[in-house]
Design an enzyme around this catalytic site. Structure first.
Site, PDB file in Angstrom:
ATOM      1  N   ASP A 162     -13.095  18.363 -31.897  1.00  0.00           N
ATOM      2  CA  ASP A 162     -11.791  17.923 -32.435  1.00  0.00           C
ATOM      3  C   ASP A 162     -11.484  16.462 -32.540  1.00  0.00           C
ATOM      4  O   ASP A 162     -11.547  16.043 -32.038  1.00  0.00           O
ATOM      5  CB  ASP A 162     -11.170  18.700 -30.834  1.00  0.00           C
ATOM      6  CG  ASP A 162      -9.648  18.682 -31.375  1.00  0.00           C
ATOM      7  OD1 ASP A 162      -8.870  18.264 -32.690  1.00  0.00           O
ATOM      8  OD2 ASP A 162      -9.039  18.858 -30.012  1.00  0.00           O
TER       9      ASP A 162
ATOM     10  N   ASP B 110     -10.796  13.957 -37.973  1.00  0.00           N
ATOM     11  CA  ASP B 110      -9.237  13.003 -39.103  1.00  0.00           C
ATOM     12  C   ASP B 110      -9.368  11.775 -39.349  1.00  0.00           C
ATOM     13  O   ASP B 110      -9.588  10.765 -39.028  1.00  0.00           O
ATOM     14  CB  ASP B 110      -8.885  13.315 -37.089  1.00  0.00           C
ATOM     15  CG  ASP B 110      -7.178  13.010 -37.165  1.00  0.00           C
ATOM     16  OD1 ASP B 110      -6.929  12.939 -37.788  1.00  0.00           O
ATOM     17  OD2 ASP B 110      -6.584  12.963 -36.115  1.00  0.00           O
TER      18      ASP B 110
ATOM     19  N   HIS C 290       1.265  15.646 -30.134  1.00  0.00           N
ATOM     20  CA  HIS C 290       0.540  15.965 -28.816  1.00  0.00           C
ATOM     21  C   HIS C 290       0.924  15.820 -27.915  1.00  0.00           C
ATOM     22  O   HIS C 290       0.927  15.237 -27.466  1.00  0.00           O
ATOM     23  CB  HIS C 290      -1.185  15.214 -29.364  1.00  0.00           C
ATOM     24  CG  HIS C 290      -1.611  15.247 -30.306  1.00  0.00           C
ATOM     25  ND1 HIS C 290      -2.270  16.776 -30.110  1.00  0.00           N
ATOM     26  CD2 HIS C 290      -1.793  14.587 -31.501  1.00  0.00           C
ATOM     27  CE1 HIS C 290      -3.143  17.373 -31.576  1.00  0.00           C
ATOM     28  NE2 HIS C 290      -3.053  15.770 -32.415  1.00  0.00           N
ATOM     29  N   GLY C 291      -0.093  16.156 -26.895  1.00  0.00           N
ATOM     30  CA  GLY C 291       0.855  16.285 -25.230  1.00  0.00           C
ATOM     31  C   GLY C 291       2.105  16.847 -25.159  1.00  0.00           C
ATOM     32  O   GLY C 291       2.555  17.421 -25.812  1.00  0.00           O
TER      33      GLY C 291
ATOM     34  N   GLY D 250      -0.727  20.225 -31.586  1.00  0.00           N
ATOM     35  CA  GLY D 250       0.007  19.722 -30.159  1.00  0.00           C
ATOM     36  C   GLY D 250       1.067  21.132 -30.245  1.00  0.00           C
ATOM     37  O   GLY D 250       1.862  21.652 -29.931  1.00  0.00           O
ATOM     38  N   GLY D 251       0.248  22.351 -29.443  1.00  0.00           N
ATOM     39  CA  GLY D 251       0.488  23.093 -28.905  1.00  0.00           C
ATOM     40  C   GLY D 251       0.977  23.482 -28.098  1.00  0.00           C
ATOM     41  O   GLY D 251       1.652  24.144 -27.839  1.00  0.00           O
ATOM     42  N   THR D 252       0.986  22.726 -27.346  1.00  0.00           N
ATOM     43  CA  THR D 252       1.152  22.162 -25.886  1.00  0.00           C
ATOM     44  C   THR D 252       2.488  21.789 -26.013  1.00  0.00           C
ATOM     45  O   THR D 252       3.426  20.932 -26.475  1.00  0.00           O
ATOM     46  CB  THR D 252       0.693  21.527 -25.095  1.00  0.00           C
ATOM     47  OG1 THR D 252      -0.715  21.514 -25.203  1.00  0.00           O
ATOM     48  CG2 THR D 252       1.146  20.519 -23.726  1.00  0.00           C
TER      49      THR D 252
ATOM     50  N   ASN E 186      -4.369  24.784 -32.150  1.00  0.00           N
ATOM     51  CA  ASN E 186      -4.644  23.708 -30.541  1.00  0.00           C
ATOM     52  C   ASN E 186      -3.359  24.083 -29.249  1.00  0.00           C
ATOM     53  O   ASN E 186      -2.980  23.530 -29.775  1.00  0.00           O
ATOM     54  CB  ASN E 186      -5.098  22.609 -31.239  1.00  0.00           C
ATOM     55  CG  ASN E 186      -6.530  22.518 -32.611  1.00  0.00           C
ATOM     56  OD1 ASN E 186      -6.598  23.555 -32.928  1.00  0.00           O
ATOM     57  ND2 ASN E 186      -6.706  21.031 -32.367  1.00  0.00           N
TER      58      ASN E 186
ATOM     59  N   ALA F  73      -4.573  21.607 -25.635  1.00  0.00           N
ATOM     60  CA  ALA F  73      -5.782  20.889 -25.054  1.00  0.00           C
ATOM     61  C   ALA F  73      -4.769  20.542 -23.844  1.00  0.00           C
ATOM     62  O   ALA F  73      -5.161  21.282 -23.116  1.00  0.00           O
ATOM     63  CB  ALA F  73      -5.749  20.326 -25.548  1.00  0.00           C
TER      64      ALA F  73
END
Length: 275
Positions: A82, A104, A172-173, A202-204, A223, A225
């Site tokens: 990733d 990336d 993200h996060g 950035g699914g969180t 994703n 994480a």
């Protein structure tokens, strides 16, 4: 079944209008939780590692474990790097047996992103692996640069990526405030690239209802994480407090956190499959 590249699971998911969960492992316990969830839900899954682990020796050591777990799984499992930061990381991941890589280059100027991503794609395809790229930039926190439709289409055509991460408002996060996904942008990209699996980083913390709408518009890989890692840490912390200082063998102690993490992932897998 067992160990596959993303090419063996994502195109079919895109055609069926569902998405596959891509969960970041960091150790044996989180990796096993991912496998357990995939088997319980009878679903493909993507088992991935943070790129930072490719710079400290951990990805090489963990790679053998992840691949072995994938090979023994009854469901298709892609083992993915990733947010790869360099061609060197791509080469290493492929030489260690990873079946999928992401380069990336989203922080680079467009032409440089195309060049480095194309090189990563060529390296992956040469060994039968799959490759993901990113256009637009999904940042940490709330700052993000949305993908441009025309630029996204040119990038996909030039690089021949197997999956493409697009920026439609996620980050993200954990969020400081609820994100607002640009679903119209997602729709336009999905319609212009009907055969290409799109990736949501950035699914969180992103509202599940919005994620599911995005899936119907072409998002095929989700994703997760931070949320997953935090679930593991909270489970460990709760069990340590419950132990009240009493000794429990580490292998036995970890069984309960693994099961709770697997249950959490099962719910996400079902949601991403729109079940």
């Amino acid at each position: 079944m067992s160990l596959v590249s993303m090419n063996e699971i994502l195109p079919a998911a895109r055609k069926a209008g569902r998405a596959i969960g891509a969960f970041n492992a960091a150790n044996y316990e989180t990796a096993v939780a991912i496998i357990k969830a995939a088997e319980a839900e009878k679903s493909p899954v993507i088992l991935q590692l943070y790129s930072r682990l490719f710079g400290n020796g951990k990805a090489e050591a963990l790679g053998g474990l992840l691949i072995r777990l994938a090979e023994k799984c009854s469901q298709p499992v892609a083992v993915h790097m990733d947010h790869g930061e360099s061609i060197e990381q791509v080469r290493n991941a492929l030489s260690w047996g990873y079946t999928s890589v992401m380069l990336d280059g989203s922080r680079l100027p467009f032409a440089e992103n195309v060049a480095v991503t194309s090189e990563a794609v060529a390296l992956a395809h040469a060994v039968g692996a799959s490759a993901e790229g990113e256009i637009g930039h999904v940042a940490m926190g709330d700052a993000t640069a949305l993908s441009d439709v025309e630029e996204t289409c040119r990038f996909a055509a030039a690089t021949k990526v197997d999956a493409l991460a697009v920026s439609i408002g996620t980050a993200h996060g954990y969020y400081k405030q609820t994100p607002k996904l640009d679903l119209e942008l997602c729709r336009q990209i999905g319609e212009r690239l009907p055969g290409l699996p799109l990736v949501l980083h950035g699914g969180t913390g992103t509202p599940l209802e919005d994620v599911q709408k995005a899936i119907t518009l072409g998002i095929t890989k989700i994703n997760i994480a931070t949320e997953f890692q935090h679930t593991f840490l909270k489970a460990v912390q709760a069990d340590l407090e419950a132990a009240n200082g009493n000794f429990i063998p580490v292998d036995k102690f970890m069984d309960a956190p693994i099961e709770r993490c697997a249950e959490h992932l099962r719910k996400l897998i079902r949601a991403f499959a729109l079940r």
